[in-house]
Scaffold this motif. Structure first.
Motif, short mmCIF file in Angstrom:
data_model
loop_
_atom_site.label_atom_id
_atom_site.label_comp_id
_atom_site.label_asym_id
_atom_site.label_seq_id
_atom_site.Cartn_x
_atom_site.Cartn_y
_atom_site.Cartn_z
N ALA A 39 0.83 -1.20 0.00
CA ALA A 39 0.00 0.00 0.00
C ALA A 39 0.87 1.26 0.00
O ALA A 39 0.51 2.27 -0.62
CB ALA A 39 -0.93 -0.01 1.21
N LEU A 40 2.01 1.20 0.68
CA LEU A 40 2.91 2.36 0.68
C LEU A 40 3.48 2.61 -0.70
O LEU A 40 3.84 3.74 -1.03
CB LEU A 40 4.06 2.13 1.67
CG LEU A 40 3.70 2.26 3.14
CD1 LEU A 40 4.91 1.90 4.00
CD2 LEU A 40 3.23 3.67 3.47
N ASN A 45 1.67 1.88 -11.97
CA ASN A 45 1.43 2.62 -13.21
C ASN A 45 1.15 1.63 -14.35
O ASN A 45 1.83 0.62 -14.48
CB ASN A 45 2.66 3.45 -13.59
CG ASN A 45 2.92 4.53 -12.58
OD1 ASN A 45 2.01 5.02 -11.93
ND2 ASN A 45 4.18 4.89 -12.42
N VAL A 46 0.16 1.96 -15.16
CA VAL A 46 -0.14 1.17 -16.34
C VAL A 46 0.35 1.96 -17.55
O VAL A 46 -0.05 3.09 -17.77
CB VAL A 46 -1.66 0.88 -16.46
CG1 VAL A 46 -1.97 0.10 -17.71
CG2 VAL A 46 -2.16 0.15 -15.23
N GLU A 60 3.89 -1.29 -14.22
CA GLU A 60 5.19 -1.01 -13.62
C GLU A 60 5.06 -1.07 -12.11
O GLU A 60 4.32 -0.30 -11.50
CB GLU A 60 5.67 0.38 -14.04
CG GLU A 60 6.05 0.50 -15.49
CD GLU A 60 6.55 1.88 -15.84
OE1 GLU A 60 6.38 2.80 -15.02
OE2 GLU A 60 7.08 2.04 -16.94
N LEU A 61 5.79 -1.99 -11.50
CA LEU A 61 5.81 -2.10 -10.05
C LEU A 61 7.09 -1.48 -9.53
O LEU A 61 8.14 -1.60 -10.13
CB LEU A 61 5.75 -3.58 -9.63
CG LEU A 61 4.51 -4.37 -10.06
CD1 LEU A 61 4.67 -5.82 -9.65
CD2 LEU A 61 3.27 -3.78 -9.43
N ASN A 62 6.98 -0.83 -8.38
CA ASN A 62 8.19 -0.28 -7.78
C ASN A 62 8.73 -1.25 -6.73
O ASN A 62 8.17 -2.32 -6.50
CB ASN A 62 7.95 1.12 -7.21
CG ASN A 62 6.85 1.13 -6.18
OD1 ASN A 62 6.57 0.13 -5.55
ND2 ASN A 62 6.23 2.29 -6.00
N ALA A 63 9.82 -0.88 -6.09
CA ALA A 63 10.49 -1.79 -5.15
C ALA A 63 9.59 -2.13 -3.96
O ALA A 63 9.63 -3.26 -3.46
CB ALA A 63 11.79 -1.16 -4.67
N LEU A 64 8.78 -1.19 -3.50
CA LEU A 64 7.90 -1.48 -2.36
C LEU A 64 6.86 -2.54 -2.70
O LEU A 64 6.52 -3.37 -1.86
CB LEU A 64 7.21 -0.20 -1.89
CG LEU A 64 8.11 0.81 -1.16
CD1 LEU A 64 7.35 2.09 -0.87
CD2 LEU A 64 8.64 0.21 0.11
N HIS A 65 6.37 -2.52 -3.93
CA HIS A 65 5.43 -3.56 -4.33
C HIS A 65 6.09 -4.93 -4.28
O HIS A 65 5.51 -5.91 -3.80
CB HIS A 65 4.90 -3.30 -5.75
CG HIS A 65 4.01 -2.11 -5.85
ND1 HIS A 65 4.29 -1.07 -6.69
CD2 HIS A 65 2.86 -1.79 -5.23
CE1 HIS A 65 3.34 -0.16 -6.59
NE2 HIS A 65 2.45 -0.57 -5.70
N VAL A 66 7.30 -5.02 -4.79
CA VAL A 66 8.01 -6.30 -4.83
C VAL A 66 8.33 -6.78 -3.42
O VAL A 66 8.13 -7.97 -3.09
CB VAL A 66 9.31 -6.17 -5.67
CG1 VAL A 66 10.12 -7.44 -5.63
CG2 VAL A 66 8.95 -5.81 -7.11
N VAL A 67 8.78 -5.90 -2.54
CA VAL A 67 9.07 -6.28 -1.16
C VAL A 67 7.80 -6.75 -0.46
O VAL A 67 7.81 -7.74 0.28
CB VAL A 67 9.74 -5.11 -0.40
CG1 VAL A 67 9.84 -5.39 1.08
CG2 VAL A 67 11.12 -4.84 -0.98
N GLY A 68 6.70 -6.06 -0.67
CA GLY A 68 5.43 -6.47 -0.07
C GLY A 68 4.97 -7.82 -0.56
O GLY A 68 4.49 -8.65 0.22
N LEU A 69 5.12 -8.06 -1.87
CA LEU A 69 4.75 -9.37 -2.41
C LEU A 69 5.62 -10.48 -1.82
O LEU A 69 5.12 -11.57 -1.50
CB LEU A 69 4.88 -9.36 -3.93
CG LEU A 69 3.78 -8.66 -4.70
CD1 LEU A 69 4.15 -8.57 -6.18
CD2 LEU A 69 2.47 -9.40 -4.54
N LEU A 70 6.91 -10.21 -1.67
CA LEU A 70 7.80 -11.21 -1.07
C LEU A 70 7.43 -11.49 0.39
O LEU A 70 7.44 -12.65 0.83
CB LEU A 70 9.25 -10.76 -1.17
CG LEU A 70 9.86 -10.81 -2.57
CD1 LEU A 70 11.25 -10.19 -2.55
CD2 LEU A 70 9.92 -12.24 -3.07
#
Length: 114
Positions: A39-40, A45-46, A60-70
């Protein structure tokens, strides 16, 4: 069977009590932390895809999205492993063999012949 007798039997037999995973709170905290991290990161972005197809879009996912998914994936994997260990250990406890008396064997044979 009377419900009170059933409840007393569960109270007196600890192997029948509902077992909670020891790290259940940690699993929930990991899922919540992963969701908060995603959420942070904000909304992804599409954008138009760059592979030459005019109608396709990419996210486009940023680093926070990837860390949250992990974080969420790790917490889910831990929950599944603990659930499997719990299921396997409880199934081993339930498989107790009982020796039948000759009278019980005769009664079973007579019931089968009907």
């Amino acid at each position: 069977m009377d419900m009170q007798k059933y409840a007393d039997g569960i109270k007196n037999n600890p192997s029948k009590k509902l077992k909670v995973f020891p790290s259940g709170k940690k699993i929930v905290a990991g899922l919540a932390l992963g969701a908060a991290t995603m959420a942070l990161g904000g909304t992804p972005n599409v954008v138009d895809a760059t592979d030459g197809r005019p109608t396709e879009k990419a996210i486009e996912l940023n680093a926070l999205h990837v860390v949250g998914l992990l974080a969420m994936g790790t917490a889910g994997a831990v929950a599944m492993v603990e659930g499997m260990e719990h299921a396997l250990s409880s199934s081993k406890e339930d498989k107790k063999t009982k020796k039948l008396s000759p009278e019980e064997i005769k009664a079973a044979m007579a019931g089968r012949n009907m």
